[in-house]
Design a protein around this motif. Structure first.
Motif, short mmCIF file in Angstrom:
data_model
loop_
_atom_site.label_atom_id
_atom_site.label_comp_id
_atom_site.label_asym_id
_atom_site.label_seq_id
_atom_site.Cartn_x
_atom_site.Cartn_y
_atom_site.Cartn_z
N CYS A 29 0.83 -1.21 0.00
CA CYS A 29 0.00 0.00 0.00
C CYS A 29 0.86 1.26 0.00
O CYS A 29 0.53 2.25 -0.66
CB CYS A 29 -0.95 0.01 1.20
N THR A 68 -10.77 3.60 -0.77
CA THR A 68 -10.01 4.59 0.00
C THR A 68 -10.98 5.57 0.64
O THR A 68 -11.90 6.06 0.00
CB THR A 68 -9.00 5.33 -0.89
N ARG A 113 -5.78 -2.94 -7.91
CA ARG A 113 -6.26 -1.69 -7.34
C ARG A 113 -6.99 -0.86 -8.38
O ARG A 113 -6.46 -0.62 -9.47
CB ARG A 113 -5.08 -0.89 -6.80
N TRP A 159 -7.89 -0.76 -13.60
CA TRP A 159 -7.40 -1.66 -12.55
C TRP A 159 -5.92 -1.92 -12.78
O TRP A 159 -5.51 -2.26 -13.88
CB TRP A 159 -8.18 -2.98 -12.55
N SER A 183 -1.34 -4.77 -8.77
CA SER A 183 -0.27 -4.28 -7.89
C SER A 183 0.60 -5.38 -7.32
O SER A 183 1.65 -5.09 -6.74
CB SER A 183 -0.86 -3.45 -6.76
N PHE A 238 -8.63 -1.33 -3.28
CA PHE A 238 -7.84 -2.56 -3.27
C PHE A 238 -8.79 -3.74 -3.27
O PHE A 238 -9.85 -3.70 -2.64
CB PHE A 238 -6.98 -2.62 -1.99
N SER A 252 0.57 3.88 -3.17
CA SER A 252 0.04 5.22 -2.93
C SER A 252 1.11 6.29 -2.81
O SER A 252 0.81 7.49 -2.89
CB SER A 252 -0.80 5.23 -1.65
N THR A 254 -5.91 6.97 -6.47
CA THR A 254 -6.03 5.61 -5.95
C THR A 254 -7.41 5.46 -5.32
O THR A 254 -7.78 6.26 -4.46
CB THR A 254 -4.95 5.36 -4.87
#
Length: 149
Positions: free
Chosen positions: A33, A93, A69, A60, A63, A81, A37, A78
Motif C-alpha cells: 500500500c 479509499t 487496485r 485496474w 499491484s 484494493f 500510494s 487511488t
C-alpha cells in the motif's frame, strides 16, 4: 441499515456509490500500500464488492500477483484494493468518498511496516490552506477554486 454514499476520483471521471452500514475504517501500513500510494499508509473502508456500483468502471492496476487496485487513469487517484480472487470483499479509499470525515479509524493493518512517527502528529504546527495567501493567489490566477473540504 446501510446508507448510500458517493465518491470518486479527483477529476470526476470515475464515480461510485457504496452502501455503507458502518463508518469503521482502518489504516493499512503494508509496503504494498505504501508503494502503490506513495504514502506512509492508506485509510481504507472494507465492504462487499456487491455494495459498490461504479458509474464508470475504474482502471485496474495489478499491484501484485495476488491483488489489484482501482484507479483513475485520467488523474491518477487511488480508489481501493481487492484480491484478484477468493474474496467477496474489497476496500475503498476513505478519502475518495465525498464525505470522508464520517469514517473513523478503528484498526491498523500491516503494522510490520508502520512508520510510528506519522501516527500522532498532535502538537505540530498547523496551517489552513484556505488561509495561505500564496496558494489562494495561485487558484485565483488559474481562474479556479480550490477543492471543497
Amino acid at each position: 441499515m446501510a446508507e448510500r454514499m458517493g465518491g470518486g476520483c479527483a477529476c470526476g471521471r470515475v464515480r461510485f456509490e457504496a452502501d455503507v452500514a458502518s463508518f469503521d475504517a482502518y489504516l493499512c501500513h503494508c509496503r504494498m500500500c505504501q508503494r502503490a500510494s506513495g504514502n506512509v499508509s492508506l485509510a481504507f473502508f472494507n465492504l462487499p464488492q456487491t455494495d459498490v456500483r461504479w458509474a464508470r468502471e475504474p482502471d485496474w492496476y495489478p499491484s501484485s500477483p495476488i491483488a489489484e487496485r482501482p484507479f483513475c487513469s485520467g488523474c491518477g487517484t487511488t480508489l481501493g484494493f481487492r484480491f484478484k480472487d477468493g474474496s467477496e470483499k474489497m476496500d475503498l479509499t476513505v478519502a475518495s468518498f465525498d464525505e470522508p470525515g464520517r469514517f473513523k479509524p478503528t484498526a491498523h493493518f500491516g503494522t510490520e511496516s508502520m512508520h510510528r512517527a506519522w501516527l500522532n502528529t498532535e502538537g505540530l504546527p498547523e496551517q489552513r490552506s484556505d488561509e495561505y495567501q500564496l496558494l489562494q493567489e495561485r487558484w485565483a490566477k488559474a481562474g479556479a477554486a480550490p477543492p471543497a473540504s
